[in-house]
Design a protein around this motif. Sequence first.
Motif, PDB file in Angstrom:
ATOM      1  N   LEU A   4       1.129  -0.903   0.448  1.00 36.08           N
ATOM      2  CA  LEU A   4       0.046   0.075   0.063  1.00 36.08           C
ATOM      3  C   LEU A   4       1.152   1.176   0.161  1.00 36.08           C
ATOM      4  O   LEU A   4       1.940   0.738   0.729  1.00 36.08           O
ATOM      5  N   VAL A   5       0.488   2.581  -0.640  1.00 30.04           N
ATOM      6  CA  VAL A   5       1.482   3.143  -0.552  1.00 30.04           C
ATOM      7  C   VAL A   5       0.153   4.300  -0.868  1.00 30.04           C
ATOM      8  O   VAL A   5      -0.743   4.369  -1.870  1.00 30.04           O
ATOM      9  N   GLU A   6       0.506   5.356   0.439  1.00 28.60           N
ATOM     10  CA  GLU A   6       0.088   6.763   0.578  1.00 28.60           C
ATOM     11  C   GLU A   6       0.512   7.647  -0.565  1.00 28.60           C
ATOM     12  O   GLU A   6       1.697   7.216  -0.363  1.00 28.60           O
ATOM     13  N   SER A   7      -0.462   8.848  -0.707  1.00 30.85           N
ATOM     14  CA  SER A   7      -0.091   9.868  -0.849  1.00 30.85           C
ATOM     15  C   SER A   7      -0.730  10.932  -1.200  1.00 30.85           C
ATOM     16  O   SER A   7      -1.952  10.465  -1.172  1.00 30.85           O
ATOM     17  N   GLY A   8      -0.490  12.250  -1.424  1.00 29.08           N
ATOM     18  CA  GLY A   8      -1.487  13.059  -1.381  1.00 29.08           C
ATOM     19  C   GLY A   8      -1.131  14.336  -0.523  1.00 29.08           C
ATOM     20  O   GLY A   8      -2.461  14.815  -0.116  1.00 29.08           O
ATOM     21  N   GLY A   9      -1.032  13.704   0.860  1.00 28.94           N
ATOM     22  CA  GLY A   9      -0.663  14.805   1.666  1.00 28.94           C
ATOM     23  C   GLY A   9       0.671  15.940   1.407  1.00 28.94           C
ATOM     24  O   GLY A   9       1.226  16.311   0.518  1.00 28.94           O
ATOM     25  N   GLY A  10       0.814  16.976   2.649  1.00 29.64           N
ATOM     26  CA  GLY A  10       1.710  18.009   2.450  1.00 29.64           C
ATOM     27  C   GLY A  10       0.716  18.926   3.323  1.00 29.64           C
ATOM     28  O   GLY A  10       0.410  19.025   4.287  1.00 29.64           O
ATOM     29  N   LEU A  11       0.749  20.116   3.079  1.00 37.41           N
ATOM     30  CA  LEU A  11       0.396  21.446   3.383  1.00 37.41           C
ATOM     31  C   LEU A  11      -0.485  22.095   3.278  1.00 37.41           C
ATOM     32  O   LEU A  11      -0.672  22.610   1.985  1.00 37.41           O
ATOM     33  N   VAL A  12      -1.259  22.410   4.217  1.00 37.89           N
ATOM     34  CA  VAL A  12      -2.669  22.589   3.460  1.00 37.89           C
ATOM     35  C   VAL A  12      -3.100  23.853   4.772  1.00 37.89           C
ATOM     36  O   VAL A  12      -2.997  23.745   5.470  1.00 37.89           O
ATOM     37  N   GLN A  13      -3.604  24.846   4.258  1.00 38.91           N
ATOM     38  CA  GLN A  13      -4.073  25.834   5.181  1.00 38.91           C
ATOM     39  C   GLN A  13      -5.250  25.451   6.051  1.00 38.91           C
ATOM     40  O   GLN A  13      -5.777  24.594   5.156  1.00 38.91           O
TER      41      GLN A  13
END
Length: 127
Positions: A4-13
């Motif tokens: 399983l590979v998660e993606s799409g995270g990051g910095l969000v306001q």
Amino acid sequence: QVQLVESGGGLVQAGGSLRLSCAASGRTINSYNMGWFRQAPGKERLFVGGISRSGGSTAYADSVKGRCTISRDSAKNTVYLRMNSRKPEDEAVYYCGLGNPIGDDYVPLQVYEYGAWGQGTQVTVSS
């Protein structure tokens, strides 16, 4: 063996939205109940939401209910978590979990009900 590979995270306001993806390889996940959990530093891994293998049932933690949508795309062998109206307390590493293969069509709520995990994706919320 499934990976399983998660993606799409990051910095969000704060108040913003993110869609996280969990892509599986090595095995189809269509026959598995799937879930998303999150873990903040120094804290336990907590259930965020999940979807049954049929896609007919979903469940969400009270802390995200009304802000969160889980979906699955069988053709892409991928599960998604979309969360709107992000709050500072949403900041954590988000993990995708593969439910144990034996069981009913339901949404597992506990960590021990999952047999495999991705490496996680970090979500940071700026105020």
